[in-house]
Design an enzyme around this catalytic site. Structure first.
Site, PDB file in Angstrom:
ATOM      1  N   CYS A   1    -139.035  57.987  41.015  1.00 57.91           N
ATOM      2  CA  CYS A   1    -140.396  57.914  40.729  1.00 57.91           C
ATOM      3  C   CYS A   1    -140.353  57.842  39.462  1.00 57.91           C
ATOM      4  O   CYS A   1    -139.491  58.447  38.619  1.00 57.91           O
ATOM      5  CB  CYS A   1    -141.285  59.380  40.963  1.00 57.91           C
ATOM      6  SG  CYS A   1    -141.347  59.253  42.860  1.00 57.91           S
TER       7      CYS A   1
ATOM      8  N   TRP B   1    -141.361  56.728  44.597  1.00 52.49           N
ATOM      9  CA  TRP B   1    -140.397  56.361  45.826  1.00 52.49           C
ATOM     10  C   TRP B   1    -140.540  57.402  46.604  1.00 52.49           C
ATOM     11  O   TRP B   1    -140.464  58.643  46.349  1.00 52.49           O
ATOM     12  CB  TRP B   1    -138.815  56.409  45.148  1.00 52.49           C
ATOM     13  CG  TRP B   1    -137.848  56.152  45.949  1.00 52.49           C
ATOM     14  CD1 TRP B   1    -137.353  54.946  46.256  1.00 52.49           C
ATOM     15  CD2 TRP B   1    -137.127  57.167  47.026  1.00 52.49           C
ATOM     16  NE1 TRP B   1    -136.186  54.945  47.266  1.00 52.49           N
ATOM     17  CE2 TRP B   1    -135.977  56.204  47.833  1.00 52.49           C
ATOM     18  CE3 TRP B   1    -137.161  58.345  46.960  1.00 52.49           C
ATOM     19  CZ2 TRP B   1    -135.379  56.834  48.799  1.00 52.49           C
ATOM     20  CZ3 TRP B   1    -136.170  58.940  47.944  1.00 52.49           C
ATOM     21  CH2 TRP B   1    -135.475  57.878  48.699  1.00 52.49           C
TER      22      TRP B   1
ATOM     23  N   ASN C   1    -142.647  63.845  40.020  1.00 52.39           N
ATOM     24  CA  ASN C   1    -141.323  63.336  40.451  1.00 52.39           C
ATOM     25  C   ASN C   1    -140.583  64.452  41.007  1.00 52.39           C
ATOM     26  O   ASN C   1    -140.529  65.338  40.323  1.00 52.39           O
ATOM     27  CB  ASN C   1    -140.704  62.646  39.236  1.00 52.39           C
ATOM     28  CG  ASN C   1    -139.203  62.283  39.592  1.00 52.39           C
ATOM     29  OD1 ASN C   1    -138.965  61.909  40.681  1.00 52.39           O
ATOM     30  ND2 ASN C   1    -138.444  62.189  38.459  1.00 52.39           N
TER      31      ASN C   1
ATOM     32  N   LYS D   1    -122.428  46.118  47.219  1.00 61.56           N
ATOM     33  CA  LYS D   1    -123.290  45.305  46.451  1.00 61.56           C
ATOM     34  C   LYS D   1    -123.973  44.299  47.661  1.00 61.56           C
ATOM     35  O   LYS D   1    -125.168  44.018  47.550  1.00 61.56           O
ATOM     36  CB  LYS D   1    -122.751  44.330  45.589  1.00 61.56           C
ATOM     37  CG  LYS D   1    -122.563  44.856  44.197  1.00 61.56           C
ATOM     38  CD  LYS D   1    -123.530  45.376  43.530  1.00 61.56           C
ATOM     39  CE  LYS D   1    -123.507  46.440  42.387  1.00 61.56           C
ATOM     40  NZ  LYS D   1    -123.076  47.732  42.601  1.00 61.56           N
TER      41      LYS D   1
ATOM     42  N   GLU E   1    -126.475  46.507  49.882  1.00 60.19           N
ATOM     43  CA  GLU E   1    -127.724  46.971  49.266  1.00 60.19           C
ATOM     44  C   GLU E   1    -128.661  45.587  48.809  1.00 60.19           C
ATOM     45  O   GLU E   1    -130.029  45.778  48.793  1.00 60.19           O
ATOM     46  CB  GLU E   1    -127.586  47.883  48.216  1.00 60.19           C
ATOM     47  CG  GLU E   1    -126.956  47.159  46.847  1.00 60.19           C
ATOM     48  CD  GLU E   1    -126.742  48.226  45.797  1.00 60.19           C
ATOM     49  OE1 GLU E   1    -127.468  49.129  45.689  1.00 60.19           O
ATOM     50  OE2 GLU E   1    -125.819  48.052  44.894  1.00 60.19           O
TER      51      GLU E   1
ATOM     52  N   HIS F   1    -104.201  49.704  60.892  1.00 61.86           N
ATOM     53  CA  HIS F   1    -104.501  50.785  61.457  1.00 61.86           C
ATOM     54  C   HIS F   1    -105.968  50.924  62.196  1.00 61.86           C
ATOM     55  O   HIS F   1    -106.314  51.964  62.499  1.00 61.86           O
ATOM     56  CB  HIS F   1    -104.647  52.023  60.455  1.00 61.86           C
ATOM     57  CG  HIS F   1    -103.120  52.222  59.877  1.00 61.86           C
ATOM     58  ND1 HIS F   1    -101.957  52.807  60.599  1.00 61.86           N
ATOM     59  CD2 HIS F   1    -102.514  51.539  58.739  1.00 61.86           C
ATOM     60  CE1 HIS F   1    -101.087  52.398  59.492  1.00 61.86           C
ATOM     61  NE2 HIS F   1    -101.200  51.826  58.585  1.00 61.86           N
TER      62      HIS F   1
END
Ligand code: F6R
Length: 616
Positions: free
Chosen positions: A2, A76, A102, A489, A492, A508
């Site tokens: 925010c 947000w 916020n 990267k 997202e 493995h």
């Protein structure tokens, strides 16, 4: 998360507030709103779900008022979906009071129950609206917005920055902060509040950072700060060392493209004045860590996301150059596992924003346990460096794109400088090795320029991979954090499944993922390296190629051994092993950006994310 802005002065506040929101949009972009005290004594507010442009379009066609006092918010979402109703500001007192928030008010359920029992009606699902309704009640009692704010914050738990205006307090904006950022911009006949200095740097470069649990009241002519208990405080003033043009796109297609182009400069600026041609590192800001002959016997890095990958590289270098044991932990894991830290431990936080809540809490935890704390940070006046014993600033300049790029490189460089400094201090890093490193650093900015120029080639690669559903990244030693960073990267930005693996782990388990057509980026160590890592990684390439993988190798120029096995080779200039990751990561930053572009996605503001994660 925010972004918040407050303004009081002589300008049309709508313009100042919307300009501030534009610069803070990276902090959250699911809804936005603005409230202005109008010249006729009323309060006008407008808020809209969606990106800031939705609100801006509305206000272009129907401006709010010519009032010169106001607050604004870009959200947000935490509590309540991104809708018009849940957007801020929240109004109370019959539309005379507006408040923005916020953070997270952790005890909002019980506060809400009390307010509902007292007859209050809620118009949103947010935790923030409780603060608006509580502030209105307190204002009715105290008739003073600052005193009312003081009464409210005493009842709130959690993290919050609150800003409020009231029609009965014209020319006043009151703010409060706990565990969430707030800075003050000092003007002439005007003053500003913002989540960070980007909110007001277009108008002033003088600023104050508020401390924890403080309340600020701004009018056009005054700024007064008190603690939550009401004691006056005088915060230290600082000067912002970049101007508004540094935070503009300047003709680039995205902030991320601009910021990748600035990677060489970010590195050069972080080194400037700190590393002599003889390799001697000067960091007077660290003296405080050694006051009274204090020693450092152990280092723990704490960070999240990309910053944690920078810390991994720092850890490898510091341990090698200084002999001090170093570990890296994710901030949010660190403090919940009861780590044994105390005197002799240096806890180094790495954070671009300096506001990441998980990292801040881990720093506080470490300080409480008696550890020394050092912040590697890119943001002046941010909470983490202010609360740490020492701060080593990176000078990457403002990073606006949500995905971190140039800050990553500057964090690695700052961590390396720390390693050299400690190694020189305790005599483990000798003169000739220091000098050699100084030469390596000297060559680095020009070598990074070369990597930035790989852009068109990487764009082509990304173009033919736009339909890819999964990409793997393999690296070993310093190539491993690069693999993790490349994969992050891609996740997202391009919303593609991507994983970074230590190449030694391949057999493995991860090799089972390889099927015909699987794209794998491999970061190949230099064949000049005295260890046998190069041949081991080339063997890994052969193993995955034999199973049908399409290999894109990032390898040193002239490395003939990879050519027969790689479908594509991206060449990096000859560099020493600790410089290689800085070079190899650039094409991966470009690749994430270009693949997002090829898919038509928003490069600067990926879905569900925000730049500064100020909630846990
Ligand atoms: C990824 C990214 C994040 C941040 C992380 C820490 O591109 O930007 O993973 O690195 O959220 O942020 P800071 O460095 O501000 O603490």
């Amino acid at each position: 998360m925010c972004g918040i802005v407050g303004y009081v002065g002589m300008r049309a506040s709508q313009d100042v507030l919307m300009g501030g929101l534009k610069r803070l949009e990276y902090r959250g972009y699911d809804s936005a709103g603005v409230a202005i005290l109008s010249t006729d004594g009323g309060l006008l507010a407008h808020k809209r779900a969606g990106k800031l442009s939705v609100l801006a379009d509305d206000l272009d066609s129907r401006p709010l008022s010519s009032g010169t006092t106001g607050i604004a918010h870009t959200r947000w979402a935490t509590h309540g979906a991104p809708t018009d109703a849940n957007a801020h500001p929240h109004l109370a007192d019959g539309g005379k009071l507006a408040l923005i928030h916020n953070g997270i008010i952790e005890n909002f359920q019980e506060l809400k129950a009390e307010l509902v029992a007292g007859g209050e009606e809620f118009l949103s699902e947010t935790d923030s609206e409780v603060a608006a309704l509580m502030l209105a009640r307190e204002f009715r009692t105290h008739s003073n917005l600052t005193t009312a704010m003081q009464a409210v914050v005493g009842k709130l738990e959690g993290a919050f920055t609150l800003l409020a205006v009231h029609t009965d307090a014209p020319g006043v904006v009151v703010g409060a902060r706990r565990n969430s950022p707030l800075v003050v911009g000092l003007g002439d006949g005007e003053n500003f509040l913002g989540s960070d200095v980007a909110a007001f740097v277009a108008y002033t470069q003088k600023a104050l950072a508020l401390g924890q649990d403080q309340i600020v009241t701004i009018t056009p002519e005054s700024v007064s700060v008190i603690t939550f208990e009401g004691d006056p405080v005088t915060p230290a003033e600082f000067t912002i060392d970049w101007d508004a043009s540094a935070a503009e796109k300047g003709g680039w297609s995205s902030f991320m493209a601009k910021e990748i182009s600035e990677e060489p400069e970010a590195v050069a600026n972080t080194l400037r004045g700190r590393l002599g041609a003889d390799g001697v590192v000067t960091l007077p800001e660290l003296d405080v860590l050694f006051a009274g002959d204090a020693t450092i016997s152990r280092i723990i890095f704490i960070a999240c996301g990309t910053a944690a990958y920078a810390a991994m590289l720092g850890a490898y270098a510091i341990e090698k150059w200084s002999g001090i044991p170093v570990s890296v932990e994710l901030s949010h894991e660190f403090r919940y596992r009861d780590p044994a830290v105390g005197a002799g431990t240096l806890v180094v936080s790495v954070s671009q924003s300096g506001e990441t809540m998980d990292t801040l809490m881990a720093v506080r935890y470490a300080a409480e346990k008696g550890a020394k704390t050092l912040s590697i940070c890119n943001t002046q006046g941010a909470t983490i460096p202010r609360e740490s014993d020492a701060a080593l600033y990176t000078f990457a300049g403002p990073e606006v794109a949500v995905a971190s790029t140039k800050a990553f490189l500057s964090q690695v460089v700052a961590s390396y400088l720390l390693g050299m400094y400690l190694g020189q201090r305790n005599g483990v890093l000798g003169e000739s090795e220091s000098k050699k490193l100084a030469d390596d650093f000297d060559a680095l900015p020009a070598q990074l320029e070369e990597m930035v120029e790989t852009g068109p080639r990487i764009k082509e690669l990304a173009g033919w991979m736009a339909d890819t559903r999964s990409v793997l990244y393999l690296g070993r030693h310093v190539g491993y954090p690069v693999a993790l960073e490349g994969a992050l990267k891609l996740k997202e930005l391009a919303y593609i499944h991507a994983e970074g693996f230590a190449a030694g782990e391949l057999k493995h388990g991860p090799i089972a993922l390889i099927e015909p057509g699987q794209i794998v980026f491999v970061i190949v160590p230099s064949p000049r390296d005295p260890s046998s890592l190069h041949s081991k990684v080339v063997s890994n390439i052969q193993e995955i190629r034999a199973r049908g993988a399409r290999v894109i190798a990032i390898a040193e120029k002239g490395d003939a051994a990879v050519l027969p096995f790689a479908d594509e080779v991206i060449q990096i200039p000859l560099a020493s092993s600790f410089m290689e990751p800085l070079l190899a990561v650039v094409p991966l930053h470009i690749f994430g950006m270009e693949l997002a572009g090829a898919k038509g996605l928003d490069i600067d503001q990926p879905r569900n994310l925000a730049k500064s994660v100020t909630v846990e």
